[in-house]
Write a protein that holds these residues in place. Structure first.
Motif, PDB file in Angstrom:
ATOM      1  N   LYS A  19       0.840  -1.182   0.000  1.00 15.13           N
ATOM      2  CA  LYS A  19       0.000   0.000   0.000  1.00 15.13           C
ATOM      3  C   LYS A  19       0.883   1.243   0.000  1.00 15.13           C
ATOM      4  CE  LYS A  19      -4.067  -1.878   2.344  1.00 15.13           C
ATOM      5  NZ  LYS A  19      -4.955  -1.749   3.523  1.00 15.13           N
ATOM      6  N   LYS A  20       0.448   2.253  -0.755  1.00 14.15           N
ATOM      7  CA  LYS A  20       1.156   3.518  -0.806  1.00 14.15           C
ATOM      8  C   LYS A  20       0.191   4.640  -0.452  1.00 14.15           C
ATOM      9  CE  LYS A  20       4.138   2.623  -4.825  1.00 14.15           C
ATOM     10  NZ  LYS A  20       4.459   3.180  -6.152  1.00 14.15           N
ATOM     11  N   SER A  21       0.719   5.708   0.102  1.00 14.34           N
ATOM     12  CA  SER A  21      -0.058   6.930   0.248  1.00 14.34           C
ATOM     13  C   SER A  21       0.739   8.058  -0.382  1.00 14.34           C
ATOM     14  CB  SER A  21      -0.359   7.242   1.717  1.00 14.34           C
ATOM     15  OG  SER A  21       0.826   7.493   2.428  1.00 14.34           O
ATOM     16  N   VAL A  22       0.057   8.937  -1.094  1.00 19.67           N
ATOM     17  CA  VAL A  22       0.691  10.074  -1.743  1.00 19.67           C
ATOM     18  C   VAL A  22       0.073  11.344  -1.176  1.00 19.67           C
ATOM     19  CG1 VAL A  22       1.207  11.208  -3.932  1.00 19.67           C
ATOM     20  CG2 VAL A  22       1.000   8.715  -3.839  1.00 19.67           C
ATOM     21  N   ILE A  23       0.924  12.222  -0.609  1.00 17.05           N
ATOM     22  CA  ILE A  23       0.454  13.455   0.007  1.00 17.05           C
ATOM     23  C   ILE A  23       1.222  14.614  -0.604  1.00 17.05           C
ATOM     24  CG2 ILE A  23      -0.016  14.636   2.190  1.00 17.05           C
ATOM     25  CD1 ILE A  23       0.490  11.948   3.577  1.00 17.05           C
ATOM     26  N   PHE A  24       0.539  15.725  -0.853  1.00 16.83           N
ATOM     27  CA  PHE A  24       1.162  16.907  -1.447  1.00 16.83           C
ATOM     28  C   PHE A  24       1.391  17.976  -0.390  1.00 16.83           C
ATOM     29  CE2 PHE A  24      -1.095  14.806  -4.919  1.00 16.83           C
ATOM     30  CZ  PHE A  24      -0.074  14.704  -5.859  1.00 16.83           C
ATOM     31  N   TYR A  25       2.529  18.672  -0.512  1.00 16.90           N
ATOM     32  CA  TYR A  25       2.921  19.664   0.493  1.00 16.90           C
ATOM     33  C   TYR A  25       3.299  20.989  -0.152  1.00 16.90           C
ATOM     34  CZ  TYR A  25       3.113  15.878   3.892  1.00 16.90           C
ATOM     35  OH  TYR A  25       2.786  14.834   4.719  1.00 16.90           O
ATOM     36  N   LYS A  26       3.085  22.062   0.606  1.00 14.08           N
ATOM     37  CA  LYS A  26       3.518  23.389   0.189  1.00 14.08           C
ATOM     38  C   LYS A  26       4.996  23.575   0.542  1.00 14.08           C
ATOM     39  CE  LYS A  26      -1.059  25.413   1.036  1.00 14.08           C
ATOM     40  NZ  LYS A  26      -1.808  26.442   1.803  1.00 14.08           N
ATOM     41  N   LYS A  27       5.541  24.716   0.138  1.00 15.64           N
ATOM     42  CA  LYS A  27       6.958  24.998   0.358  1.00 15.64           C
ATOM     43  C   LYS A  27       7.303  25.033   1.841  1.00 15.64           C
ATOM     44  CE  LYS A  27      10.629  28.126  -1.156  1.00 15.64           C
ATOM     45  NZ  LYS A  27      10.956  29.332  -1.968  1.00 15.64           N
ATOM     46  N   ASP A  28       6.356  25.517   2.686  1.00 14.11           N
ATOM     47  CA  ASP A  28       6.618  25.629   4.118  1.00 14.11           C
ATOM     48  C   ASP A  28       6.431  24.315   4.871  1.00 14.11           C
ATOM     49  OD1 ASP A  28       3.879  25.320   4.122  1.00 14.11           O
ATOM     50  OD2 ASP A  28       3.441  27.255   5.071  1.00 14.11           O
ATOM     51  N   GLY A  29       6.115  23.230   4.149  1.00 13.54           N
ATOM     52  CA  GLY A  29       5.952  21.934   4.786  1.00 13.54           C
ATOM     53  C   GLY A  29       4.531  21.612   5.207  1.00 13.54           C
ATOM     54  N   SER A  30       3.620  22.562   5.069  1.00 14.14           N
ATOM     55  CA  SER A  30       2.215  22.294   5.400  1.00 14.14           C
ATOM     56  C   SER A  30       1.558  21.541   4.247  1.00 14.14           C
ATOM     57  CB  SER A  30       1.464  23.600   5.682  1.00 14.14           C
ATOM     58  OG  SER A  30       1.471  24.434   4.540  1.00 14.14           O
ATOM     59  N   GLN A  31       0.512  20.787   4.566  1.00 11.69           N
ATOM     60  CA  GLN A  31      -0.136  19.956   3.558  1.00 11.69           C
ATOM     61  C   GLN A  31      -0.932  20.808   2.585  1.00 11.69           C
ATOM     62  OE1 GLN A  31      -2.078  16.549   5.232  1.00 11.69           O
ATOM     63  NE2 GLN A  31      -3.209  16.089   3.374  1.00 11.69           N
ATOM     64  N   ALA A  32      -0.761  20.541   1.297  1.00 14.11           N
ATOM     65  CA  ALA A  32      -1.476  21.279   0.260  1.00 14.11           C
ATOM     66  C   ALA A  32      -2.854  20.666   0.034  1.00 14.11           C
ATOM     67  CB  ALA A  32      -0.685  21.270  -1.039  1.00 14.11           C
ATOM     68  N   SER A  33      -3.822  21.493  -0.293  1.00 19.14           N
ATOM     69  CA  SER A  33      -5.186  21.002  -0.509  1.00 19.14           C
ATOM     70  C   SER A  33      -5.344  20.327  -1.872  1.00 19.14           C
ATOM     71  CB  SER A  33      -6.181  22.162  -0.383  1.00 19.14           C
ATOM     72  OG  SER A  33      -5.857  23.197  -1.295  1.00 19.14           O
ATOM     73  N   SER A  34      -4.428  20.642  -2.798  1.00 17.66           N
ATOM     74  CA  SER A  34      -4.500  20.028  -4.120  1.00 17.66           C
ATOM     75  C   SER A  34      -3.108  19.993  -4.749  1.00 17.66           C
ATOM     76  CB  SER A  34      -5.456  20.812  -5.030  1.00 17.66           C
ATOM     77  OG  SER A  34      -4.947  22.104  -5.282  1.00 17.66           O
ATOM     78  N   ARG A  35      -2.980  19.231  -5.812  1.00 11.67           N
ATOM     79  CA  ARG A  35      -1.701  19.099  -6.512  1.00 11.67           C
ATOM     80  C   ARG A  35      -1.205  20.447  -7.052  1.00 11.67           C
ATOM     81  NH1 ARG A  35       0.922  14.769  -9.248  1.00 11.67           N
ATOM     82  NH2 ARG A  35       2.328  15.558 -10.865  1.00 11.67           N
ATOM     83  N   LYS A  36      -2.112  21.268  -7.539  1.00 10.84           N
ATOM     84  CA  LYS A  36      -1.714  22.530  -8.162  1.00 10.84           C
ATOM     85  C   LYS A  36      -1.115  23.508  -7.146  1.00 10.84           C
ATOM     86  CE  LYS A  36      -6.228  24.818  -7.827  1.00 10.84           C
ATOM     87  NZ  LYS A  36      -7.324  25.490  -8.585  1.00 10.84           N
TER      88      LYS A  36
END
Length: 321
Positions: A19-36
Motif C-alpha cells: 500500500k502507498k499513500s501520496v500526500i502533497f505539500y507546500k513549500k513551508d511543509g504544510s499539507q497542500a489542498s490540491s496538486r496545483k
C-alpha cells in the motif's frame, strides 16, 4: 486526507502488493489542498513485514527526487537510519542519520554545486531533542563553496552566509568541534547586529542591537515557543477538553485535523487555520476550540527579545467502534 493507492507490480517476481499513500505539500511543509498548490509530494510505502520500516520518498513536482529514507512511524513521522535530501539539480543536499527521529552520529551537508559544506557529529544523548534550536553538536569539518577547508579536525573559523536580498552572516571560532569565544551574527547591512560569547560550546551571554535602536543583553540562548507546562501536558489538556461533535458522530467522520496558529510575543494564540483538508468542518471547529484554550504559551525568544512564531499541530478524532 491521504489517498490510498495499491501498487500491483505484475512485471516483477510475485510479491504481496504494497500500500502507498501520496500526500502533497507546500513549500513551508504544510499539507497542500490540491496538486496545483503543491511544491512537492511525499510517497509512503507500508512495511512488507512486521519488522520492516516505512519507505518515505519525496519528489519535486517535475518528478525529480527530493528526499528518501525510512520511518518507524507516520503519526507523527519518526525517521530511522539515513535520510538523503537532494537539490532540484539532482545533487545531494544532505545525508542525515536518525535514531528514533533524533539526529545521531555524522551528518553531512553539501552546497548546491555538489561540494561538501559541513560535517556535524551529534552525540548519543536521550536528553537532547530536535525541537531545541540550540541542541549541541560538534563541527568536524567546514568548507567554503570551492571546497577549501576552513575547519578541519574540529578546529578553525566558521563563517556562513545565508539568505537572498537580506543576508545573514554567522561567524566565529571553533575549538575541538565547539563554539568557543565571541561569535557575531549580522542580518542585513544595518538591521541586526548580535554578539554572543560561548565557552566550550555553552552559551554564556549575548548582546543585540536592532535597526530601530533597541538593544538587549541576555544570558539565555534562543528558544522555540512552547506550552508553559510542556508538550506532554499540552496533549493531555487536549485529550481532556476534546468534545466529539455530534454531527461528526452521526455521519461517522473521523481522522486527523492539522491546525496552524501563531504564538504572539505575549504568548497569546491567534490566526487559527486548517492546513490541508479535514473529514468534516465540525472537527475543524472543535480542534481550534481546544487548542485556543491552551493560551497563553511561552513565546519564542531570539537575540534576547520575544518574537512571534507559527505552529502546526495535528488533532486526532477517533470514533469508538
Amino acid at each position: 486526507m491521504k489517498t490510498l493507492i495499491i501498487a500491483l507490480l505484475s512485471f516483477l517476481l510475485p510479491v504481496i502488493a504494497q500500500k502507498k499513500s501520496v500526500i502533497f505539500y507546500k513549500k513551508d511543509g504544510s499539507q497542500a489542498s490540491s496538486r496545483k498548490d503543491a511544491e512537492y509530494s511525499r510517497v509512503v510505502k507500508e512495511p512488507e513485514t512486521a519488522t520492516d520500516f516505512y519507505t518515505v520518498q519525496e519528489y519535486y513536482m517535475d518528478g525529480k527526487l527530493k528526499g528518501e529514507g525510512k520511518a518507524i512511524s507516520l503519526s507523527p513521522y519518526k525517521y530511522e537510519g539515513p535520510y538523503t535530501n537532494y537539490y532540484p539539480n539532482g545533487n545531494k543536499k544532505s545525508v542525515l542519520n536518525y535514531n528514533s527521529n533524533v539526529l545521531k552520529g555524522k551528518q553531512s551537508y553539501y552546497y548546491v554545486n555538489g561540494k561538501l559544506n559541513e560535517v556535524r557529529v551529534y552525540p548519543d544523548s536521550s536528553a537532547q531533542s530536535n525541537t531545541t534550536p540550540n541542541r549541541q553538536y560538534f563541527i568536524e569539518t567546514y568548507n567554503d563553496t570551492t571546497g577549501t577547508p576552513l575547519i578541519t579536525g574540529g578546529n578553525g573559523y566558521y563563517k556562513n552566509t545565508t539568505g537572498g536580498k537580506i543576508k545573514t552572516i554567522n561567524e566565529g571560532p571553533v575549538k575541538q568541534g565547539l563554539k568557543d569565544g565571541e561569535w557575531t551574527i549580522t542580518v542585513g547591512k544595518d538591521s541586526i547586529l548580535v554578539k554572543e560569547v560561548y565557552a566550550k560550546g555553552i552559551f554564556v551571554r549575548g548582546n543585540s542591537k536592532f535597526a530601530n535602536g533597541e538593544t538587549y543583553s541576555y544570558d539565555k540562548p534562543d528558544r522555540k515557543a512552547e506550552f508553559a507546562e510542556g508538550t506532554k501536558v499540552f496533549y493531555q489538556l487536549l485529550g481532556k477538553a476534546l468534545r466529539y461533535p455530534s454531527v461528526a458522530v452521526e455521519n461517522r467522520k473521523q481522522g486527523r485535523v492539522y491546525i496552524s496558529f501563531n504564538i504572539q510575543k505575549d504568548g497569546t494564540l491567534s490566526d487559527f487555520k486548517l492546513v490541508g483538508t479535514a473529514p468534516d468542518e465540525s472537527l475543524v471547529t472543535e480542534a481550534i476550540r481546544v487548542i485556543s484554550i491552551s493560551s497563553p504559551w511561552l513565546p519564542a525568544m531570539q537575540y534576547g527579545r520575544a518574537v512571534s512564531a507559527k505552529y502546526t499541530i495535528p488533532v486526532v478524532f477517533i470514533l469508538d467502534r
